[in-house]
Design an enzyme around this catalytic site. Structure first.
Site, PDB file in Angstrom:
ATOM      1  N   ARG A 185      90.454 104.625  72.623  1.00  0.00           N
ATOM      2  CA  ARG A 185      90.770 104.519  71.024  1.00  0.00           C
ATOM      3  C   ARG A 185      90.303 103.622  70.821  1.00  0.00           C
ATOM      4  O   ARG A 185      90.720 103.293  69.435  1.00  0.00           O
ATOM      5  CB  ARG A 185      92.829 105.012  71.500  1.00  0.00           C
ATOM      6  CG  ARG A 185      92.731 106.010  71.844  1.00  0.00           C
ATOM      7  CD  ARG A 185      94.679 106.497  71.962  1.00  0.00           C
ATOM      8  NE  ARG A 185      94.857 107.624  72.478  1.00  0.00           N
ATOM      9  CZ  ARG A 185      95.150 107.767  73.517  1.00  0.00           C
ATOM     10  NH1 ARG A 185      95.201 106.384  73.788  1.00  0.00           N
ATOM     11  NH2 ARG A 185      95.986 109.300  74.053  1.00  0.00           N
ATOM     12  N   LYS A 242      80.358 105.177  59.180  1.00  0.00           N
ATOM     13  CA  LYS A 242      79.757 106.848  59.600  1.00  0.00           C
ATOM     14  C   LYS A 242      78.919 106.543  60.510  1.00  0.00           C
ATOM     15  O   LYS A 242      78.385 106.072  61.720  1.00  0.00           O
ATOM     16  CB  LYS A 242      78.758 107.446  59.050  1.00  0.00           C
ATOM     17  CG  LYS A 242      80.259 107.780  57.302  1.00  0.00           C
ATOM     18  CD  LYS A 242      80.071 108.901  56.138  1.00  0.00           C
ATOM     19  CE  LYS A 242      78.839 110.070  56.977  1.00  0.00           C
ATOM     20  NZ  LYS A 242      78.066 111.178  55.343  1.00  0.00           N
ATOM     21  N   GLU A 302      65.344 105.902  51.996  1.00  0.00           N
ATOM     22  CA  GLU A 302      66.725 105.183  51.793  1.00  0.00           C
ATOM     23  C   GLU A 302      66.304 104.869  50.434  1.00  0.00           C
ATOM     24  O   GLU A 302      67.529 104.644  49.789  1.00  0.00           O
ATOM     25  CB  GLU A 302      66.986 105.040  53.075  1.00  0.00           C
ATOM     26  CG  GLU A 302      66.965 106.184  54.523  1.00  0.00           C
ATOM     27  CD  GLU A 302      68.468 107.069  53.416  1.00  0.00           C
ATOM     28  OE1 GLU A 302      69.349 106.717  52.915  1.00  0.00           O
ATOM     29  OE2 GLU A 302      68.715 108.254  54.137  1.00  0.00           O
ATOM     30  N   LYS A 352      75.354 100.272  48.485  1.00  0.00           N
ATOM     31  CA  LYS A 352      76.053 101.080  49.252  1.00  0.00           C
ATOM     32  C   LYS A 352      77.199 100.919  49.710  1.00  0.00           C
ATOM     33  O   LYS A 352      78.860 101.025  49.860  1.00  0.00           O
ATOM     34  CB  LYS A 352      75.599 101.335  50.781  1.00  0.00           C
ATOM     35  CG  LYS A 352      76.039 102.025  51.834  1.00  0.00           C
ATOM     36  CD  LYS A 352      74.742 102.707  53.023  1.00  0.00           C
ATOM     37  CE  LYS A 352      76.570 103.899  54.125  1.00  0.00           C
ATOM     38  NZ  LYS A 352      75.224 103.923  54.614  1.00  0.00           N
ATOM     39  N   GLU A 379      84.841 109.192  52.286  1.00  0.00           N
ATOM     40  CA  GLU A 379      83.981 110.638  51.257  1.00  0.00           C
ATOM     41  C   GLU A 379      84.794 111.409  50.976  1.00  0.00           C
ATOM     42  O   GLU A 379      84.428 112.728  51.412  1.00  0.00           O
ATOM     43  CB  GLU A 379      82.784 111.357  52.258  1.00  0.00           C
ATOM     44  CG  GLU A 379      81.301 111.755  51.921  1.00  0.00           C
ATOM     45  CD  GLU A 379      79.988 111.919  53.369  1.00  0.00           C
ATOM     46  OE1 GLU A 379      79.986 112.611  52.935  1.00  0.00           O
ATOM     47  OE2 GLU A 379      80.082 111.212  53.562  1.00  0.00           O
ATOM     48  N   ARG A 427      81.502 108.212  47.593  1.00  0.00           N
ATOM     49  CA  ARG A 427      80.287 108.283  48.820  1.00  0.00           C
ATOM     50  C   ARG A 427      79.665 109.379  49.128  1.00  0.00           C
ATOM     51  O   ARG A 427      78.091 108.971  48.777  1.00  0.00           O
ATOM     52  CB  ARG A 427      81.286 107.726  50.213  1.00  0.00           C
ATOM     53  CG  ARG A 427      80.770 107.587  51.121  1.00  0.00           C
ATOM     54  CD  ARG A 427      80.750 107.258  52.188  1.00  0.00           C
ATOM     55  NE  ARG A 427      79.860 106.781  52.734  1.00  0.00           N
ATOM     56  CZ  ARG A 427      80.374 106.119  54.212  1.00  0.00           C
ATOM     57  NH1 ARG A 427      81.925 105.616  54.888  1.00  0.00           N
ATOM     58  NH2 ARG A 427      79.650 105.345  55.239  1.00  0.00           N
ATOM     59  N   ASN A 475      74.590 111.544  50.074  1.00  0.00           N
ATOM     60  CA  ASN A 475      74.377 112.068  50.890  1.00  0.00           C
ATOM     61  C   ASN A 475      73.251 112.949  49.662  1.00  0.00           C
ATOM     62  O   ASN A 475      72.553 113.902  50.603  1.00  0.00           O
ATOM     63  CB  ASN A 475      75.161 113.675  51.385  1.00  0.00           C
ATOM     64  CG  ASN A 475      76.231 112.880  52.154  1.00  0.00           C
ATOM     65  OD1 ASN A 475      75.932 112.510  53.085  1.00  0.00           O
ATOM     66  ND2 ASN A 475      77.798 113.152  51.415  1.00  0.00           N
ATOM     67  N   HIS A 513      70.181 114.590  51.299  1.00  0.00           N
ATOM     68  CA  HIS A 513      70.311 114.831  53.040  1.00  0.00           C
ATOM     69  C   HIS A 513      70.909 115.993  53.272  1.00  0.00           C
ATOM     70  O   HIS A 513      70.536 116.580  54.208  1.00  0.00           O
ATOM     71  CB  HIS A 513      71.552 114.336  52.830  1.00  0.00           C
ATOM     72  CG  HIS A 513      70.636 112.382  53.408  1.00  0.00           C
ATOM     73  ND1 HIS A 513      70.646 112.014  52.365  1.00  0.00           N
ATOM     74  CD2 HIS A 513      71.316 111.695  54.841  1.00  0.00           C
ATOM     75  CE1 HIS A 513      69.973 110.159  52.425  1.00  0.00           C
ATOM     76  NE2 HIS A 513      70.523 110.523  54.010  1.00  0.00           N
ATOM     77  N   HIS A 529      68.481 117.947  55.860  1.00  0.00           N
ATOM     78  CA  HIS A 529      69.108 117.418  57.629  1.00  0.00           C
ATOM     79  C   HIS A 529      68.674 118.915  58.219  1.00  0.00           C
ATOM     80  O   HIS A 529      68.614 118.818  59.004  1.00  0.00           O
ATOM     81  CB  HIS A 529      71.058 117.528  57.439  1.00  0.00           C
ATOM     82  CG  HIS A 529      71.454 116.238  57.524  1.00  0.00           C
ATOM     83  ND1 HIS A 529      72.993 116.030  56.901  1.00  0.00           N
ATOM     84  CD2 HIS A 529      70.687 115.005  57.680  1.00  0.00           C
ATOM     85  CE1 HIS A 529      72.727 114.875  57.270  1.00  0.00           C
ATOM     86  NE2 HIS A 529      71.740 113.659  57.603  1.00  0.00           N
ATOM     87  N   HIS A 555      63.310 110.822  59.424  1.00  0.00           N
ATOM     88  CA  HIS A 555      64.715 111.711  58.585  1.00  0.00           C
ATOM     89  C   HIS A 555      64.304 110.623  57.057  1.00  0.00           C
ATOM     90  O   HIS A 555      64.263 111.717  56.403  1.00  0.00           O
ATOM     91  CB  HIS A 555      65.425 110.182  58.967  1.00  0.00           C
ATOM     92  CG  HIS A 555      67.130 110.336  58.815  1.00  0.00           C
ATOM     93  ND1 HIS A 555      67.405 111.075  58.123  1.00  0.00           N
ATOM     94  CD2 HIS A 555      67.717 109.218  57.552  1.00  0.00           C
ATOM     95  CE1 HIS A 555      68.985 111.433  57.750  1.00  0.00           C
ATOM     96  NE2 HIS A 555      69.095 110.137  57.039  1.00  0.00           N
TER      97      HIS A 555
END
Length: 366
Positions: free
Chosen positions: A124, A146, A188, A230, A240, A244, A248, A251, A255, A268
């Site tokens: 956990r 993330k 990026e 960021k 998000e 936030r 993206n 993206h 993706h 990427h």
């Protein structure tokens, strides 16, 4: 060159430092001691980065009194999987790692994502340090918390939010990067500049030649500017739920393209750059963005050597993968669309319009 330090301060009280400079690997153990009470360290790396830096990192940790273990993954996007995550959980259990352990991710974005996911879920949650070794990981995935793994249905569909305790971006590791990895990072950085505002965008336009020459001072400035932006975004919207989403940009298409091409076939960064071009053109019709902005962004990407992808991929398959995206709400696909540097919207776009632009994109490459 002096080391630059940034601090991420989240609304919930969590804080951690990011350092960008030289010699950070040599001092890593001391920094780990400052932020973690762990006595046992597990370095997770991959088959490309491990041979370059693992022994030095382990030696430093051992000198600092840590009991040190290492786990190595095959390099590449395929390692971001349920199977690999389970192998890492089992390995940690066999080593007897408990909450007295800290995981150190030594590598690029794939290593950071899978190591962060495992750290967040094993027992956990145990302490986690990011040591990014690629430009892309330094400016993007190493901060913000993330992490995730891929499924057959899409990229990063399983994951958590787990902030690192510390991030060490040692610029020495960039010396071994191939050109394709520099491209990933440049994409990026370009995304961050467009979303952050006109000053960063203009600075990037003015410094493309220096970046392409890998000037250390310019590269460090680009990393610091990207991370500062960021860090601000993450501090105000860790999970998000609003702001936030801007990160993206590019993206949704990216993706889908990565999934349709086959993970690892299109990098990427190249996918994000193509996604930015697609989003800008879609935005002209969807929300009335000016052609001047499309040209400005094209000039920025071209200047960084991120030319349009020439390979054609099925518009139908791209459309299908887009609807597996995390930004789908009530079966409606939301796109992050920039209107000009520093301004953006997350909007629901008519599926028929998306399909038209995907067909146009495919036809332009046949």
């Amino acid at each position: 060159m002096s080391t630059r330090r940034l601090r991420v301060i989240l609304e919930g009280g969590c804080t951690y430092d990011i350092r960008i400079g030289h010699g950070l690997l040599a001092n890593l153990a001391l920094q780990v001691r400052e932020v973690s009470q762990a006595t046992r360290a597990v370095v997770i790396t991959d088959s490309e980065v491990g041979p370059l830096y693992l022994n030095d990192v382990k030696a430093g940790l051992q000198l600092a009194g840590f009991e040190v273990f290492d786990l190595s993954l095959p390099a590449g996007e395929e390692s971001k999987s349920v199977v690999v995550a389970a192998e890492l959980w089992d390995a940690l259990a066999l080593l007897g790692i408990g909450r007295d352990g800290v995981i150190i991710a030594l590598g690029g974005g794939v290593v950071g994502d899978i190591a962060g996911f495992v750290a967040a879920t094993y027992m956990r949650g145990i302490d986690f340090i990011q040591v990014p070794t690629t430009l892309l990981a330094m400016v993007d995935s190493s901060i913000g918390g993330k992490n995730g793994i891929n499924l057959a249905g899409g990229k990063n569909l399983v994951g958590t939010f787990r902030q690192p305790s510390y991030v060490a971006a040692d610029l020495v590791t960039l010396a071994t990067l191939p050109d394709s990895e520099w491209d990933n990072g440049f994409a990026e950085i370009a995304k961050s500049a467009i979303i952050e505002g006109k000053d960063f965008t203009q600075w990037l336009l003015d410094n493309t030649d220096s970046l392409l020459a890998h000037s250390e001072d310019t590269v460090q400035q680009a990393i610091v500017r990207s991370l500062s932006f960021k860090a601000y975004v993450v501090a105000h919207d860790e999970q998000e739920k609003g702001l936030r989403e801007c990160l993206n940009y590019g993206h949704t298409f990216a993706h889908a393209l990565e999934a349709v091409a086959g993970y690892g076939k299109v990098s990427h960064g190249r996918a994000v750059a193509e996604g930015m071009r697609f989003a800008a053109r879609l935005a002209v019709e969807a929300i009335g963005v000016s052609e001047q902005f499309v040209k400005l962004q094209d000039d920025l990407l071209d200047g960084l050597g991120l030319m349009p992808i020439r390979e054609a991929y099925s518009a139908d398959k791209l459309f299908e993968k887009m609807f597996s995206d995390k930004k789908v709400r009530d079966s409606k696909l939301r796109f992050v669309l920039a209107t000009k540097p520093g301004e953006w919207q997350a909007v629901v776009v008519d599926p028929d319009l998306i399909k038209i632009y995907l067909i146009l994109w495919e036809q332009a490459r046949i």
